[in-house]
Structure formats: C-alpha cells, structure tokens
Write a protein that holds these residues in place. Structure first.
Motif, short mmCIF file in Angstrom:
data_model
loop_
_atom_site.label_atom_id
_atom_site.label_comp_id
_atom_site.label_asym_id
_atom_site.label_seq_id
_atom_site.Cartn_x
_atom_site.Cartn_y
_atom_site.Cartn_z
N UNK A 83 0.81 -1.21 0.00
CA UNK A 83 0.00 0.00 0.00
C UNK A 83 0.84 1.25 0.00
N UNK A 84 1.95 1.22 0.73
CA UNK A 84 2.85 2.38 0.75
C UNK A 84 3.56 2.57 -0.57
N UNK A 94 -8.07 -3.94 -4.88
CA UNK A 94 -7.65 -5.30 -5.20
C UNK A 94 -8.22 -6.30 -4.20
N UNK A 95 -8.12 -5.96 -2.91
CA UNK A 95 -8.63 -6.85 -1.88
C UNK A 95 -10.13 -7.02 -1.95
N UNK A 96 -10.86 -5.95 -2.19
CA UNK A 96 -12.32 -6.02 -2.23
C UNK A 96 -12.79 -6.84 -3.43
N UNK A 97 -12.13 -6.65 -4.59
CA UNK A 97 -12.49 -7.45 -5.77
C UNK A 97 -12.22 -8.93 -5.51
N UNK A 98 -11.05 -9.23 -4.92
CA UNK A 98 -10.70 -10.63 -4.65
C UNK A 98 -11.65 -11.24 -3.63
N UNK A 99 -11.98 -10.47 -2.58
CA UNK A 99 -12.88 -10.99 -1.55
C UNK A 99 -14.26 -11.29 -2.13
N UNK A 100 -14.76 -10.40 -2.98
CA UNK A 100 -16.08 -10.60 -3.57
C UNK A 100 -16.08 -11.81 -4.50
N UNK A 101 -15.03 -11.93 -5.33
CA UNK A 101 -14.91 -13.09 -6.22
C UNK A 101 -14.81 -14.38 -5.41
N UNK A 124 -6.99 -13.76 1.83
CA UNK A 124 -6.04 -12.84 1.19
C UNK A 124 -6.75 -11.52 0.86
N UNK A 125 -7.98 -11.62 0.32
CA UNK A 125 -8.74 -10.41 0.02
C UNK A 125 -9.04 -9.60 1.27
N UNK A 126 -9.47 -10.27 2.34
CA UNK A 126 -9.76 -9.57 3.60
C UNK A 126 -8.49 -8.94 4.16
N UNK A 127 -7.35 -9.61 3.99
CA UNK A 127 -6.09 -9.07 4.47
C UNK A 127 -5.75 -7.77 3.77
N UNK A 128 -5.93 -7.74 2.43
CA UNK A 128 -5.65 -6.51 1.68
C UNK A 128 -6.55 -5.37 2.16
N UNK A 129 -7.82 -5.68 2.43
CA UNK A 129 -8.75 -4.65 2.93
C UNK A 129 -8.32 -4.15 4.29
N UNK A 195 -16.44 2.84 -3.79
CA UNK A 195 -15.00 3.01 -3.62
C UNK A 195 -14.31 3.53 -4.87
N UNK A 196 -14.68 3.03 -6.03
CA UNK A 196 -13.98 3.39 -7.26
C UNK A 196 -13.95 4.90 -7.49
N UNK A 197 -15.06 5.56 -7.25
CA UNK A 197 -15.14 6.98 -7.59
C UNK A 197 -14.90 7.91 -6.41
#
Length: 459
Positions: A83-84, A94-101, A124-129, A195-197
């Motif tokens: 993230x940094x 990325x995390x939210x897309x992966x978590x949803x998928x 992994x998705x939850x971790x990114x979030x 989130x996107x916008x």
C-alpha cells in the motif's frame, strides 16, 4: 485582530465535517470491513452445518476457519507495505475485488477442498482490505477528528461480531449454507461502486516492493498462526513446536535482512518509538484478553454455571453490543483527551469484569453475569478507538501503511494467542480450565492497562 476575534474565527472540532465524497468513501470502507468481520463470525457459527453439508468430519472442517485466518495474517504486513509503494487505494480495491470473487467461489464450492481453497482467497482479500483500512480512514478524516472515523470503524466491527451469529442462524433457517457466502457478493459490488469513484488517492513512498521480505514475512506469520491454531486444538507438540520454531528462526532472518531498510516490512523502526510500541503492546494484550474470553466463556457459562446453550448466547450478546455503543463515544473523546487515559480506563474495566466473572459462584444470578458482560464490553469499547488513533498518530505519515498493518496484525495475533491459551488452560486445569482462562484474560487486560497508562509518561 484581538485574541477574542482570533478564537471566534478558529474552527472548532465540532465545526469540522466531511465532504459528500469523503462520506461515500467511508461508506465503502465500512461496507468492506463489515464483510470481513461478518464473514468470520458467520463461518464460525455455521461450521457444523457446513461440515454436514459437505459430508466431512468436524476435525477436518476446522480448516475452513484456519485457512482463512492463516492466509489473512500471513499477508497483512506485505499488503501494508504494498500500500505504501503502490497506493492504499489500489491495494484496498484489489482486496475487495478478490474478496467478492472468492465469496462467490465459496458459495459454489461442492467439496471441502474447493471451499478451503476459496477461503484462502477470501482471507487474502480480507487481508488486503484490513491492511490499509485504517490508513485510508486517516486520509479521509482530518487529524483533529480522526477519532470519529476510528470510532465509526470500531462501531461497525462491534456490530458485526454482535449480529454475526444471529444473522448466520437466520440465513440457515431459510436456505443452505452457500447462501452465507453468496450474500457477500451484492454487498461487495455495492462497496466497489462507492469506492472506485470516491476513495482518495495516496502518495507513494518511492521505495520498491521487497518480494524477499514479503515471502519471509508470510512464512513467519503463517507458521505462527498455524502453531497457535494447533495449540488451541490441543494438537501434538510435534506439530506445534516446529511451527513456532520456524516463526522464530524466519523472523530473526527477516530482522537481519531488513536491518538497513528505510521502511522495513516487519516494522521494527516503528516499534523503536516508545509511544507506538506501547500502543501495539496495549492492542495485543486487549485482543488476547478478548480471545481468552470469547473462547472460554461458552464452556464457563454452560459447564461451570450450568446455563443452556440458548441462554449462553443471550448472555454473551451484551459484550459485543456494548462495544458497538461505546466505540463512537470513545472515538469522539480521544479527539480531546489522551489515549493513555482512555485506554487505561477501558482496560481496567475489562480486567475487573473478567476477574469478577472468574470468581462468580455457581449460583450467581443472571443479572450479575450480565453486569460483568456489560462492564467488559464497555471497557473494550472504550480502549479500541483511542488506541488505534495513538498508533496512527505516533507513526510518520510516510509509514501510515505499516502502522495500519500493525493494527490488524495485533488484533488477529492477539485473538489467536488467546484461543491457544484457552487450550493450555484446559490442559493444566481440567474442568477448571475456563476459570483459569478468564483469570489469564484479566491479567492480559491489566498488563494492557499499565502499558496504556505508561504512554502518559512518554513523549
């Protein structure tokens, strides 16, 4: 201009508000963190139904939970570092897309193997979030009212833990277990739309992402969570000890490898700051106490105090409910008062409540037990937001990602440590194991109280 006029024109904390775009960004963050929390609570509650639906044993089905936790903790700090480097917004999306998928994949899983693999992706998705969630909140809220944002975040987490088991029961009363994961998909899509916008873009550090450090970090924390998980299930020392040894060895290698790094993935540079280190210790102790309580209380209430399963569920609900009530209050207070005081008061209440629970006689009234639960919940809720603000504000802005990662890591490792210590308590105290676990929880909370108060003496 006179001092009176200057004071009159200076904006007060109560006058500061968020723009519409920032409010929509916060809505996206709250939707996503609710997904991560609810998913954990729902999966824990529904595990017997999932095991029955997949025709697998209870022992094997535990990996549905373990796979998620292991993947989440192993990748938290690497995602915080990413993230940094790449921007907190990108990692979050990325995390939210992966978590949803992955949630959709879980709902279509027809075997333990495919569900476990999907749960790894979910983790992994939850971790990114979670790794960048607090950093994004710190970008949205001005520093003077950051406590409000952190309080809102703690409110959502508290509500998630409180309603998760009930929501799982309601869903299972109407449909099969895949529905528990399918409901994440529309919520995830809604969060993505916001989130996107609306999520702010963050400055990048200018450092390169260190893949070697990421691999070492993932191995170290995967070994730690595996070892703690095995200990919590009273597994053989031949499985637990090697895992913990791997954690110690790889962590030592990682520290030496990153000795000259300006932004180490394992944030030793931040932990050298007394305020940050004390805040991290406070968080670990508090979540270890919570882990000890949540795992041991069902055994304590049912076996030691003779309550039914239904009554136990109702008795434990006030803890999470009061956390949700106290979190926004503490969030506003920490914009005005030192976190050391607020955290110390909160953890003193948590220690007192757990100590009182551990010495409650077998014939204790339901009212007395409920009062102890309320005291514990109020104490935990009073600690959380101020401590998160202390962690974020004691780190340089360029290291906000690392600080955000530490917040999530301390929570998950603390809870895993608490669960492992419950198994240890049963091993040495037998039927009195729940009582010992509650006493250990009180000790952890007391140590956290001292660590929190010590921040008053630290610059």
């Amino acid at each position: 201009m006179s001092e009176t006029n200057v004071a009159a024109t200076k904006p007060q904390i109560s006058d500061i508000s968020l723009s519409r775009r920032d409010r929509l960004a916060m809505a996206a963050l709250m939707f996503s963190i609710a997904l991560a929390v609810l998913d954990t609570a729902i999966a824990n509650t529904a595990l017997p139904s999932i095991a029955a639906g997949l025709n697998t044993t209870p022992a094997a089905s535990v990996w549905i939970i373990n796979a998620y936790q292991l993947a989440a903790v192993a990748t938290l700090l690497p995602f915080a570092a990413l993230g940094s480097v790449a921007g907190h917004r990108r990692v979050y999306l990325l995390g939210l897309i992966l978590f949803t998928f992955a949630s959709a994949a879980c709902s279509f899983s027809g075997s333990l193997e495919t569900l476990t693999a999907s749960r790894i992706l979910q983790g992994i998705g939850a971790s990114a979030i979670m790794s960048v969630n607090t950093a994004l909140i710190a970008m949205i809220y001005p520093s003077k009212i950051l406590g409000r944002g952190l309080g809102l975040n703690a409110l959502v987490v508290g509500i998630g833990f409180a309603v998760g088991p009930t929501l799982a029961s309601v869903v299972l009363s109407f449909g099969p277990w895949p529905w528990l994961f399918a409901i994440n998909v529309p919520i995830g899509v809604l969060a993505l739309a916001f989130a996107f916008s609306n999520l702010p873009k963050s400055d990048t550090s200018g450092h390169k992402f260190d893949a070697t450090a990421a691999i070492l970090t993932a191995i170290a924390f995967a070994a730690l969570i595996f070892g703690l998980g095995e200990a919590a299930q009273s597994a053989s020392p031949y499985r637990t000890v090697p895992a913990l040894a791997i954690f110690l060895i790889v962590t030592t290698v990682l520290v030496r490898y990153e000795a000259n790094s300006a932004a180490p993935m394992l944030p030793i540079d931040l932990l050298k700051r007394p305020m940050f280190a004390l805040s991290a210790l406070t968080a670990f102790c508090a979540f270890a106490a919570q882990g000890l309580a949540f795992v041991s209380l069902p055994f304590y209430l049912e076996h030691s105090l003779g309550m039914s399963e239904t009554t136990t569920g109702f008795v434990m609900t006030p803890w999470s409910a009061v956390v949700a009530i106290m979190a926004p209050i503490a969030g506003r207070l920490c914009d005005r008062y030192p976190s050391g005081i607020l955290g110390g008061i909160g953890l003193a209440c948590l220690a007192a409540g757990m100590a009182l629970l551990s010495i409650a006689p077998a014939g204790a009234s339901l009212g007395m037990i409920e009062i102890c639960m309320v005291v514990c919940g109020a104490g935990f809720g009073f600690f959380q937001s101020p401590n998160q603000k202390a962690l974020m504000s004691s780190a340089p802005k360029t290291r906000s990602g690392g600080a955000s990662g530490v917040i999530a890591t301390a929570r998950l490792i603390g809870q895993a440590t608490g669960a492992a210590l419950v198994a240890f308590s049963f091993g040495i105290a037998g039927e009195h194991g729940p009582t010992l676990a509650l006493l250990l929880g009180a000790v952890f909370a007391a140590v956290g109280c001292v660590a929190s108060a010590s921040r008053l003496l630290t610059r």
